[in-house]
Design a protein around this motif. Structure first.
Motif, mmCIF file in Angstrom:
data_model
loop_
_atom_site.group_PDB
_atom_site.id
_atom_site.type_symbol
_atom_site.label_atom_id
_atom_site.label_comp_id
_atom_site.label_asym_id
_atom_site.label_seq_id
_atom_site.Cartn_x
_atom_site.Cartn_y
_atom_site.Cartn_z
ATOM 1 N N VAL A 192 0.855 -1.186 0.000
ATOM 2 C CA VAL A 192 0.000 0.000 0.000
ATOM 3 C C VAL A 192 0.890 1.235 0.000
ATOM 4 O O VAL A 192 1.775 1.383 0.859
ATOM 5 C CB VAL A 192 -0.941 0.001 1.211
ATOM 6 N N LEU A 193 0.615 2.179 -0.957
ATOM 7 C CA LEU A 193 1.390 3.399 -1.089
ATOM 8 C C LEU A 193 0.678 4.511 -0.334
ATOM 9 O O LEU A 193 -0.538 4.716 -0.484
ATOM 10 C CB LEU A 193 1.535 3.766 -2.571
ATOM 11 N N ARG A 194 1.445 5.252 0.509
ATOM 12 C CA ARG A 194 0.880 6.315 1.333
ATOM 13 C C ARG A 194 1.723 7.571 1.186
ATOM 14 O O ARG A 194 2.890 7.519 0.782
ATOM 15 C CB ARG A 194 0.857 5.902 2.811
ATOM 16 N N ILE A 195 1.091 8.713 1.566
ATOM 17 C CA ILE A 195 1.839 9.970 1.688
ATOM 18 C C ILE A 195 2.582 9.923 3.019
ATOM 19 O O ILE A 195 2.032 9.504 4.049
ATOM 20 C CB ILE A 195 0.882 11.178 1.633
ATOM 21 N N LYS A 196 3.815 10.355 3.025
ATOM 22 C CA LYS A 196 4.609 10.312 4.243
ATOM 23 C C LYS A 196 3.975 11.154 5.346
ATOM 24 O O LYS A 196 3.309 12.161 5.076
ATOM 25 C CB LYS A 196 6.025 10.852 3.975
ATOM 26 N N ARG A 197 4.207 10.740 6.572
ATOM 27 C CA ARG A 197 3.757 11.509 7.722
ATOM 28 C C ARG A 197 4.463 12.860 7.743
ATOM 29 O O ARG A 197 5.672 12.948 7.554
ATOM 30 C CB ARG A 197 4.061 10.755 9.011
ATOM 31 N N GLY A 198 3.699 13.941 7.960
ATOM 32 C CA GLY A 198 4.272 15.286 8.029
ATOM 33 C C GLY A 198 4.560 15.894 6.682
ATOM 34 O O GLY A 198 5.185 16.963 6.617
ATOM 35 N N VAL A 199 4.160 15.258 5.588
ATOM 36 C CA VAL A 199 4.420 15.755 4.239
ATOM 37 C C VAL A 199 3.080 16.027 3.559
ATOM 38 O O VAL A 199 2.123 15.241 3.675
ATOM 39 C CB VAL A 199 5.241 14.739 3.419
ATOM 40 N N THR A 200 3.002 17.148 2.861
ATOM 41 C CA THR A 200 1.793 17.501 2.102
ATOM 42 C C THR A 200 2.156 17.681 0.643
ATOM 43 O O THR A 200 3.306 17.988 0.293
ATOM 44 C CB THR A 200 1.168 18.804 2.636
ATOM 45 N N LEU A 201 1.168 17.508 -0.206
ATOM 46 C CA LEU A 201 1.351 17.702 -1.634
ATOM 47 C C LEU A 201 1.055 19.154 -1.987
ATOM 48 O O LEU A 201 0.201 19.798 -1.364
ATOM 49 C CB LEU A 201 0.431 16.762 -2.424
ATOM 50 N N ASP A 202 1.762 19.646 -2.969
ATOM 51 C CA ASP A 202 1.584 21.029 -3.389
ATOM 52 C C ASP A 202 1.572 21.054 -4.905
ATOM 53 O O ASP A 202 2.582 20.822 -5.558
ATOM 54 C CB ASP A 202 2.717 21.903 -2.839
ATOM 55 N N TYR A 203 0.397 21.371 -5.438
ATOM 56 C CA TYR A 203 0.236 21.396 -6.890
ATOM 57 C C TYR A 203 1.121 22.453 -7.523
ATOM 58 O O TYR A 203 1.639 22.270 -8.623
ATOM 59 C CB TYR A 203 -1.234 21.646 -7.223
#
Length: 866
Positions: A192-203
Motif C-alpha cells: 500500500v502506497l501512502r503519503i509520508k507523515r508530516g508531508v503535504t502535496l503542493d500542486y
C-alpha cells in the motif's frame, strides 16, 4: 509404491518322482530411507535447478542367490522421460530440465532383474522449489490522481506483485527507490502506497510525482548460490490543484543592470509572478510601489521594467524597486497579492573575462616536465603564465585557484586586480610520486569576484613527472624459513626470496646476494632470488642442522634492504648403528650382566635410537638382552656353572651370540656383531693382583707382556748394580769381603719389595685347571731372575699397568687375598718366613700360571665354539 515380484520355482524329475529344487527368489531393492542417495529411489526429492547430466541417484539392490542384477527405469506413456540409467551400475542421470512450477512430482517405475525375475516398483520423485522465478507486478500501469490537500499518511494506491516460487523465494517485500527524496512511503508487506507523515502535496510546486516501486522476493538457493530476484514498476501520481495559494514571483531575487551604453526606454528586466493555484490560475497585475524615483517604469500586464532616463541622468549607482503582483478575479477585483524587490545597478559594461597569456600570447594549455619529489616550497619556474582582465574597477577583480588533486600545489596570488604573474608553488612533495602518477593535470580557474556576470576562464596545466631512484628494494617478508633434507643433492633449490623496487627502468632492477657465517654451502641466483646449495655441497644434519644468514636486495645505485634466512637441515636416516668391534669378547660373572653397545651417528630421533636383539644363539634359551640398553644376562634359572655344565658337556667353552643393533628410522638400518662370552662364577679373591688378573683375563698376552717387561727391567737393574760393584772393587784393588757385599744387598733390599711365598690351593670348581702347585725348585735358585723365559710374540700393550712388585708386596697384618681369573681363581697365601730373592720366585709362579692358562685355553678353543 507398487512392488511386483516374479518367482520361478524349479521342478526336477528324479527317478519317476517330482522333486522340488530350491526356488529362484526374485531380487529386491535396498530401502535406505529418504535421505539416502542409493537404494530403491523411494522418497527421493530433487531441486528443480538440478543441472542436466547430474548423477542424481544410484539404484542398489541384490539377488538372494547372489546372481548379478541389472536395473531399469520406465515412464508411463505420454510422460516426459526425465532420467537415464546405467543398467549395470544403477546410476541414474538427469536428462531433462526440471520445472517445479509446471510439474512438482514425477512418477517413475524402477526395476531390478537377475535375468530370470524382474521386480518393478513405482516411485514418486518430489521436485523441490528453487528460487528461479522473479516477482511480477499485476494490474499495471499504476496511475492515481490525488488532490493537493490530501492529509499526510493517507493511502493512495495498492500495488501488488506475485512470485510463483514457494517459501522465502515466493514471499514479496515492497520498497521504494530514493525513499529519502520523495514524499511517499510503502508498506513492505501489503504494497500500500501512502503519503509520508508530516508531508503535504503542493500542486504549485509539483504537479506529478513518479515513484519507483521495487518488489523483492525473500531469496533462496539457485544452483548452489543464494539468489534474490526483484521487479520494478513506476507509479504515476498526478496532483490536483486546489485554490489556496497567493501569487508567487518566479526567479527571485531580481537583479538588473543598466550599462553606460543603455538607451532610454530600454527594458532592463522582467519580473514574473504566477497564481499559486496553477490548475485554474487568475490573471496577475503588476505595479511599481516605490524606489523608482521616476527613472523606471513597469508594464502592468507583462511585468517588464524599463529605464525611462538615459544612464548619465541617473544619480544613484543602485536602485531598489518594490514590485507588487496582484491576482484579479473574474470580476476584476484584487483578491490576494505578493511583493518582490528588484535591485538595479548602474555599472560600466563588463564585457571582458579574465584571460591567460603565455610567452607568445593568449594560451589555455601549459605543460611542464619535472622530476618527482621536488623540494617543498619550490616554484615551478617552467610555467610562465600571466592573467589579465581588461575591464576596470570591480569588473577587473577576480580570484585564482587550482582545480585538481588537492594539497599538492598552491597558486599565488589568489586575488588579482587587472593583471598578475601566476606562480605555482610545491606544497606536498611526497604526493608528487612517479610510482603513483606519471602525469598530473590541473585546471587553473580565474573567476570574477564582484561582478554579477561572474565571468571566468580556465587554462589546463599538465605536469609530466620523471622518475628518480627514490625507493629501496623491499622484501616480501622480513625473514624466510626453509627446510631441506640432508640427502638433497648439490644444486638443490632451498627457498626463493622476492624483493620489489617500484622504480622504473634500471632503478627498479633488483640484484640478490647473501652473506653471513652460514652461507658457505649456499648460493643465490642474482636475478631470480632462488637460494640453492653449492654444487659440491653435502648437507649433514649430524654435523650442522641449522644455518642462518642474510639476503640482500640491491638496486643499481646501491640502495638495499635485508632479510634473514633460516634453513633447517632435516635429518635422514643415513647412518646404521655401529659396534666398536664386530667381534667382541666379554667375561660374564653369573648374576651380573655384560653390556654391548652400538652407536648411531644420526642427529635426531628416532633415527638414532637403537634397539638390540639376539639374532642367533645355540642353545637359544641361555641369554636375554635388554632391547634398549644392550645388557645381556643369563636366564633367570641359570644361577651357577653347574647348570651351564648341564646344558653343555664342554666345561671350558666360549658362548657365541650374534647380536643385532637396529635403529628406528625409516627405512631402518641394522648391523650385527659376534659376541663371545666366557662365563665364570664370582671369586672371593681380592686385592691389586686379583684386580689386575681380572682385567687381563680376556687378554692373557697383555699380562705376559707386562710381567716380562717388569722382569726385564729388574734384570737390567741387577746388571747395572753388578757392573757398578765390579768397577768399584776394581778401583780399590782389593776384593771386598763377602759380608760387605751382603751388607750392600741388605741396603738395596730396603728399597726393594719383599715378597712372601704364594701357596696355591687346589679348588674344587671349574677353576681347578688354573691351580698352580708349590714350585720349590724355583725357590732354591737364587738367580731365578736371570733365567726367566720370556714367551715369544708377546702383544704390545697400549700402556703398561703399575709394576707388579708393589702389587705383590706383603702388607702388615694383611689377610688372605684372591685373584679372579677367566674361569678359576688363584689363592696365594703369605708365608711368614722371609726368603732370599722371594720376589723372583713369585714372578716365576705368575708366569708359569699364565702359560698354563693359555695352553688350556687354546686347546679348548679347538674343540668347542658355541
Amino acid at each position: 509404491m507398487k512392488h511386483v515380484r516374479h518367482f520361478t520355482p524349479l521342478l526336477v524329475l528324479c527317478s519317476m518322482q517330482v522333486c522340488l529344487v530350491h526356488a529362484n527368489y526374485a531380487p529386491y531393492f535396498f530401502d535406505n530411507g529418504p535421505s539416502s542417495t542409493n537404494g530403491n529411489m523411494a522418497l527421493l526429492s530433487l531441486s528443480e535447478d538440478t543441472s542436466i547430466g547430474t548423477h542424481v541417484y544410484t539404484l542398489n539392490g541384490t539377488d538372494p542367490e547372489g546372481e548379478p542384477v541389472t536395473y531399469g527405469i520406465k515412464f508411463e506413456a505420454g510422460l516426459r522421460r526425465y532420467f537415464a540409467i546405467d543398467v549395470n551400475f544403477g546410476n541414474v542421470t538427469l536428462i531433462e530440465e526440471l520445472d517445479r512450477e509446471k510439474e512438482d512430482e514425477i512418477e517413475v517405475i524402477v526395476s531390478i532383474s537377475d535375468g530370470i525375475n524382474t521386480v518393478d516398483e513405482k516411485v514418486r520423485i518430489l521436485i523441490t522449489d528453487a528460487n528461479d522465478e522473479s516477482p511480477e507486478f499485476i494490474n499495471t500501469p499504476y496511475i492515481v490522481h490525488v488532490p493537493e490537500d490530501t492529509p499526510s499518511g493517507s493511502s493512495i494506491l495498492k500495488t501488488e506483485a506475485v512470485d510463483r516460487d514457494t517459501g522465502s523465494g515466493g514471499s514479496i517485500n515492497y520498497f521504494l527507490q530514493n525513499i529519502h527524496t520523495n514524499k511517499f512511503t510503502i508498506d513492505r508487506h501489503s504494497g500500500v502506497l501512502r503519503i509520508k507523515r508530516g508531508v503535504t502535496l503542493d500542486y504549485e510546486k509539483s504537479r506529478t510525482h513518479f515513484v519507483t516501486v521495487v518488489a523483492k522476493d525473500g531469496g533462496g538457493k539457485l544452483r548452489g548460490n543464494n539468489k534474490v530476484f526483484s521487479a520494478t514498476t513506476t507509479v504515476t501520481i498526478n496532483v490536483e490543484d486546489v485554490q489556496d495559494t497567493p501569487p508567487m514571483f518566479i526567479g527571485t531575487p531580481y537583479y538588473g543592470y543598466v550599462y553606460e551604453d543603455t538607451l532610454a526606454g530600454s527594458e532592463v528586466l522582467t519580473v514574473i509572478a504566477l497564481d499559486g493555484d496553477r490548475g485554474k490560475p487568475n490573471n496577475i497585475h503588476y505595479s511599481l510601489v516605490n524606489g523608482s524615483e521616476s527613472s523606471f517604469d513597469i508594464n502592468n500586464a507583462t511585468g517588464a521594467i524599463s529605464v525611462i532616463k538615459s544612464p548619465n541622468q541617473l544619480k544613484k549607482e543602485v536602485y531598489e524597486l518594490k514590485i507588487q503582483a496582484s491576482e484579479l478575479s473574474a470580476e476584476g477585483n484584487v483578491s490576494v497579492y505578493a511583493f518582490a524587490t528588484v535591485i538595479i545597478r548602474i555599472v560600466d559594461l563588463n564585457n571582458h573575462p579574465p584571460t591567460f597569456y603565455g610567452e607568445n600570447g593568449p594560451q589555455n594549455r601549459f605543460e611542464l616536465t619535472m622530476y618527482e619529489h621536488p623540494p617543498e616550497g619550490e616554484i615551478l619556474r617552467g610555467l610562465k603564465i600571466t592573467v589579465n582582465d581588461s575591464d576596470q574597477g570591480a569588473n577587473a577583480k577576480f580570484n585564482l585557484r587550482l582545480v585538481g588533486p588537492g594539497g599538492i600545489f598552491r597558486v599565488v596570488p589568489q586575488t588579482v586586480l587587472n593583471e598578475a604573474q601566476v606562480t605555482v608553488i610545491v606544497e606536498n612533495s611526497a604526493t608528487i610520486d612517479y610510482e603513483q602518477f606519471q602525469m598530473l593535470s590541473f585546471k587553473l580557474l580565474a573567476i570574477e569576484v564582484n561582478t554579477p556576470e561572474k565571468f571566468s576562464s580556465t587554462a589546463d596545466i599538465v605536469i609530466r613527472l620523471l622518475d628518480t631512484n627514490d625507493n629501496v628494494p623491499k622484501f616480501s617478508s622480513d625473514y624466510y624459513i626453509a627446510r631441506i633434507p640432508e640427502n638433497s643433492p648439490g644444486g638443490s633449490n632451498v627457498v626463493a626470496v622476492t624483493a620489489t623496487d617500484p622504480d622504473s627502468g634500471l632503478w627498479g632492477e633488483v640484484k640478490y646476494s647473501i652473506y653471513g657465517t652460514g652461507t658457505d654451502l649456499f648460493l643465490i641466483h642474482p636475478s631470480t632470488g632462488i637460494i640453492y646449495t653449492q654444487p659440491w655441497a653435502v648437507l649433514d644434519a649430524e654435523v650442522s642442522s641449522k644455518y642462518n644468514f642474510y639476503v640482500k636486495a640491491e638496486d643499481t645505485e646501491g640502495k638495499y634492504s635485508l632479510a634473514e634466512v633460516f634453513i633447517t637441515v632435516l635429518d635422514v636416516n643415513d647412518h646404521p648403528p655401529e659396534f666398536s668391534e664386530n667381534i667382541q669378547e666379554k667375561t660374564m660373572i653369573i648374576g651380573s650382566p655384560v653390556k654391548i653397545e652400538a652407536v648411531d651417528q644420526d642427529a635426531e630421533e628416532p633415527n638414532n635410537i637403537v634397539d638390540y636383539s639376539i639374532m642367533q644363539a645355540d642353545p637359544a634359551n641361555v641369554f636375554d638382552i635388554d632391547q634398549s640398553t644392550g645388557e645381556i644376562k643369563l636366564k633367570s634359572y641359570i644361577r651357577s656353572l653347574d647348570i651351564i655344565h648341564n646344558i653343555t658337556k664342554n666345561k671350558d667353552c666360549i658362548w657365541s651370540l650374534i647380536v643385532q643393533a637396529k635403529d628406528r628410522g625409516s627405512p631402518s638400518f641394522s648391523t650385527t656383531a659376534v659376541l663371545k662370552i666366557d662365563i665364570t662364577e664370582e671369586t672371593l679373591h681380592k686385592g691389586p693382583m686379583a684386580a689386575f688378573l681380572m682385567q687381563t683375563k680376556d687378554n692373557p698376552m697383555k699380562a705376559l707382556g707386562v710381567l716380562a717387561g717388569v722382569m726385564g727391567i729388574m734384570v737390567m737393574i741387577t746388571i747395572i748394580i753388578s757392573t757398578v760393584m765390579f768397577w768399584r772393587n776394581k778401583r780399590s784393588n782389593k776384593i771386598m769381603p763377602v759380608r760387605r757385599i751382603i751388607r750392600k744387598r741388605q741396603t738395596q733390599q730396603t728399597r726393594a719389595v719383599r715378597m712372601e711365598w704364594l701357596k696355591f690351593k687346589r679348588p674344587s670348581t671349574a677353576a681347578e685347571k688354573f691351580a698352580i702347585e708349590d714350585d720349590t725348585k724355583s725357590l732354591k735358585n737364587e738367580n731365578s731372575n736371570n733365567n726367566i723365559q720370556i714367551p715369544s710374540l708377546l702383544p704390545s700393550a697400549p700402556s703398561p699397568p703399575p709394576p707388579p712388585i708393589p702389587l705383590l708386596a706383603p702388607k702388615k697384618n694383611s689377610t688372605e687375598w684372591r685373584v679372579p681369573t677367566v674361569s678359576g681363581s688363584l689363592t696365594p697365601m703369605f708365608i711368614n718366613k722371609q726368603l732370599k730373592k722371594g720376589h723372583s720366585s713369585a714372578h716365576n709362579a705368575l708366569v708359569s700360571e699364565l702359560k698354563q692358562k693359555f695352553e688350556k685355553r687354546n686347546a679348548g678353543s679347538n674343540t668347542c665354539h658355541l
